[in-house]
Design a protein around this motif. Sequence first.
Motif, PDB file in Angstrom:
ATOM      1  N   TRP A  93      -2.893  -4.807   5.128  1.00 51.69           N
ATOM      2  CA  TRP A  93      -3.444  -5.618   4.116  1.00 51.69           C
ATOM      3  C   TRP A  93      -3.818  -6.243   5.226  1.00 51.69           C
ATOM      4  CZ3 TRP A  93      -6.250  -4.122   0.351  1.00 51.69           C
ATOM      5  CH2 TRP A  93      -5.542  -2.920  -0.378  1.00 51.69           C
ATOM      6  N   GLU A 142      -2.198  -5.917  -4.272  1.00 47.30           N
ATOM      7  CA  GLU A 142      -1.356  -5.360  -5.798  1.00 47.30           C
ATOM      8  C   GLU A 142      -1.484  -5.025  -6.705  1.00 47.30           C
ATOM      9  OE1 GLU A 142       2.379  -2.715  -5.288  1.00 47.30           O
ATOM     10  OE2 GLU A 142       1.815  -2.786  -3.697  1.00 47.30           O
ATOM     11  N   LYS A 195       0.669   4.531  -0.204  1.00 47.19           N
ATOM     12  CA  LYS A 195       1.841   4.195   0.684  1.00 47.19           C
ATOM     13  C   LYS A 195       2.907   5.575   0.615  1.00 47.19           C
ATOM     14  CE  LYS A 195       3.607   0.490  -2.724  1.00 47.19           C
ATOM     15  NZ  LYS A 195       2.064   0.809  -3.828  1.00 47.19           N
ATOM     16  N   CYS A 249      -3.175   0.361  -3.929  1.00 44.45           N
ATOM     17  CA  CYS A 249      -2.189  -0.051  -3.772  1.00 44.45           C
ATOM     18  C   CYS A 249      -0.692   1.118  -4.655  1.00 44.45           C
ATOM     19  CB  CYS A 249      -1.275  -1.179  -4.277  1.00 44.45           C
ATOM     20  SG  CYS A 249      -2.313  -2.423  -3.326  1.00 44.45           S
ATOM     21  N   TRP A 270      -0.646  -8.391   1.203  1.00 45.62           N
ATOM     22  CA  TRP A 270      -0.188  -7.571   0.344  1.00 45.62           C
ATOM     23  C   TRP A 270       0.134  -7.464  -1.047  1.00 45.62           C
ATOM     24  CZ3 TRP A 270       4.618  -5.827  -1.921  1.00 45.62           C
ATOM     25  CH2 TRP A 270       5.604  -6.730  -1.790  1.00 45.62           C
TER      26      TRP A 270
END
Length: 300
Positions: free
Chosen positions: A92, A58, A70, A65, A54
Amino acid sequence: MSNSALSSPSSDVVDLEVLYGQSPTPTETSFLIEESMKGFRKLLEIDQSKNSNWRLAEDKCPKECSDEFKLIFLRCDVFQVELAVKRYITYWDNRIEVFGVDKGFLPILGAGGTPGGAMKDDLKAINCGYIRLLPPGRCEDPDGRAIVFIDGTVLDTTVVVHNINKQGLVRASWYRIHIGLQSESTQRKGVVILYKAAKKISSVIKRGPAKAMSASIRGAIPIRVAAIHCVDPSPIESILLKLARTFLANNLHKRIHLHNGRSLEMKLESLSQFGIGREHLPSEVGGDFNFDEARISSST
């Protein structure tokens, strides 16, 4: 009528959320969203795992992301922040496992919901007809759950002719689910799956991707599967579906509904208990809905 061996809903139940046993979705306010997002970011900041996928995401694909993305995880877990963050991290990890490092950070969706860079090698799997789901508003139940159609008969011949393997079908399922997640009602309410059984059980055993799909999606993709409706399963298929309980998540095994009947009217009566009418039922199983026509209509 619906086979009571797995479930037997009462015909006087009209609340689909109750019928499917889903946790109620909270009323979304700006305060709830803002506070939940703060908690989401805070839990990610204190994540101590090294080389997290993850974190790489990002950095490599920030558009994939975004806070909007989210928020889908928060909606899936009815704003239980810790569960949503856990799902996001697993998402992820699973995405990289399914697509590989080379494609895992590329977009799954392109402009207008077309296949993105991550799907560039799986167009045959997407178009073979095994799993179908249309953009928001095209085919939904009365509560706004997207209707996913899985056509098991594709395993009998099509995937063989076009040399499509299980992993390609798994990646195609990720693409289709992300299409559905463009809808806020699907983000909140989830999906219902209509399943048409393969004609040959050997096809399911040799080429069926269901177990791999479940493993990659479970606890990762932010989607709520309300139920799986199996139309006209064979006796052996019914047995296999019962065995499927061993790898289905949480209470999902209680959400498998079999719809047998000597006539289309009997099956429609059974499905109508769940708000699924002839207009929602794909033409492949005797209904009025044509995925190909709807897809062409939505693209124009």
